[in-house]
Scaffold this active site. Sequence first.
Site, PDB file in Angstrom:
ATOM      1  N   GLN A  11     -48.447   8.585  57.059  1.00  0.00           N
ATOM      2  CA  GLN A  11     -49.659   8.737  56.248  1.00  0.00           C
ATOM      3  C   GLN A  11     -50.849   9.079  57.133  1.00  0.00           C
ATOM      4  OE1 GLN A  11     -50.200   5.674  53.361  1.00  0.00           O
ATOM      5  NE2 GLN A  11     -52.186   6.399  52.694  1.00  0.00           N
ATOM      6  N   SER A  93     -44.148   4.867  60.258  1.00  0.00           N
ATOM      7  CA  SER A  93     -44.480   4.090  59.061  1.00  0.00           C
ATOM      8  C   SER A  93     -43.791   4.674  57.827  1.00  0.00           C
ATOM      9  CB  SER A  93     -46.002   4.010  58.908  1.00  0.00           C
ATOM     10  OG  SER A  93     -46.364   3.102  57.898  1.00  0.00           O
ATOM     11  N   LEU A  94     -44.539   5.309  56.929  1.00  0.00           N
ATOM     12  CA  LEU A  94     -43.949   5.984  55.777  1.00  0.00           C
ATOM     13  C   LEU A  94     -42.813   6.917  56.201  1.00  0.00           C
ATOM     14  CD1 LEU A  94     -43.904   7.928  53.181  1.00  0.00           C
ATOM     15  CD2 LEU A  94     -45.928   8.948  54.229  1.00  0.00           C
ATOM     16  N   ARG A 118     -44.231   2.244  46.962  1.00  0.00           N
ATOM     17  CA  ARG A 118     -44.791   1.613  48.171  1.00  0.00           C
ATOM     18  C   ARG A 118     -46.278   1.933  48.287  1.00  0.00           C
ATOM     19  NH1 ARG A 118     -45.472   3.372  53.666  1.00  0.00           N
ATOM     20  NH2 ARG A 118     -44.986   1.791  55.255  1.00  0.00           N
ATOM     21  N   HIS A 198     -50.537  -2.318  57.867  1.00  0.00           N
ATOM     22  CA  HIS A 198     -49.819  -2.960  58.976  1.00  0.00           C
ATOM     23  C   HIS A 198     -50.575  -4.183  59.518  1.00  0.00           C
ATOM     24  CE1 HIS A 198     -46.739   0.056  58.887  1.00  0.00           C
ATOM     25  NE2 HIS A 198     -47.673   0.989  58.863  1.00  0.00           N
ATOM     26  N   GLN A 247     -41.973  -4.144  57.745  1.00  0.00           N
ATOM     27  CA  GLN A 247     -42.788  -3.073  58.330  1.00  0.00           C
ATOM     28  C   GLN A 247     -44.187  -2.992  57.720  1.00  0.00           C
ATOM     29  OE1 GLN A 247     -43.559   0.600  57.104  1.00  0.00           O
ATOM     30  NE2 GLN A 247     -42.030   1.693  58.314  1.00  0.00           N
TER      31      GLN A 247
END
Length: 309
Positions: A11, A93-94, A118, A198, A247
Amino acid sequence: MSKTALLFAGQGAQFVGMGREFADNFPSAKAWFARANTALGYDLANVCFHGPEAELTKTDNAQPGIYLVSWVAFQLLQERLPSLKFEATAGLSLGEFTALAAAGALSFEDGLRIVRQRGRFMQEACDSTRGSMAAIIGLDELVTREICTQAGVALANLNCPGQLVISGETEKITQACELAKGKGARRALPLTVAGAYHSPLMAEAQPKLQAELERVSISTPRTPVISNVTAQPHQAPVSIRSRLVEQVTSSVRWEESMRYLLAQGFTRFIELGPGSALSGFMKRIDKNAQMLNISDLATSESTLRALNP
């Protein structure tokens, strides 16, 4: 023989127009965008191609949009260079969801729907907290961790040497930036994000994501997929679910993940999806690694020439 890893964008890489050249020039790409629209029940392709930017930047559009464009770039690479073999995948991440789908652990549609949800769950967590993030440039990890402890914020991303991202309550991020400048940071730059990704402020998204993940089939990956949480390859499907939930509030250990791959003999990395942030990180991690990327038509052509001279 050199070993190749595929890397998938996270992202923040989104931009209005992403993927449009792929759809305009390749019927197979156009078909993937149509398939995504059907799976989601709305015109995500149009948001990717035409925006507006405010709509694309919304977390529940940005996450599936980046996943989709990254997947299409991956499919075009395989279509145009079927002889290419890759031995590992990773995503920021994503992008970890795209990496899992590319390795056969998730179906395309399931991955797409999960990242849409998500994004929604993370946006809900942003709306109920007052969080933000900041990039800390020019400090090492140990000093940054000390600042995080002092200010009461989290170390969100360990991207590459000299570039770390912190996350937490907005007032505490402001304090942490001042502390970082006092410790000699070249820059301590607040980021334009919806909230504190995060970090523990995302915790309310976790049980919702867990429930979504329980509804889909996850297989053992055909090739190693590096976990953001552990910086090691994912293991059995049950642990993949756990790591993906973890995560959301854990640090993204990107530099460590790349160093793991480098230590395993990987010398060639192909970044797939919008932007080139991961290529920039790799230059700081190991400038001798071959770094290619496919984010649009021009980079697709240059990467194909490099892979198939």
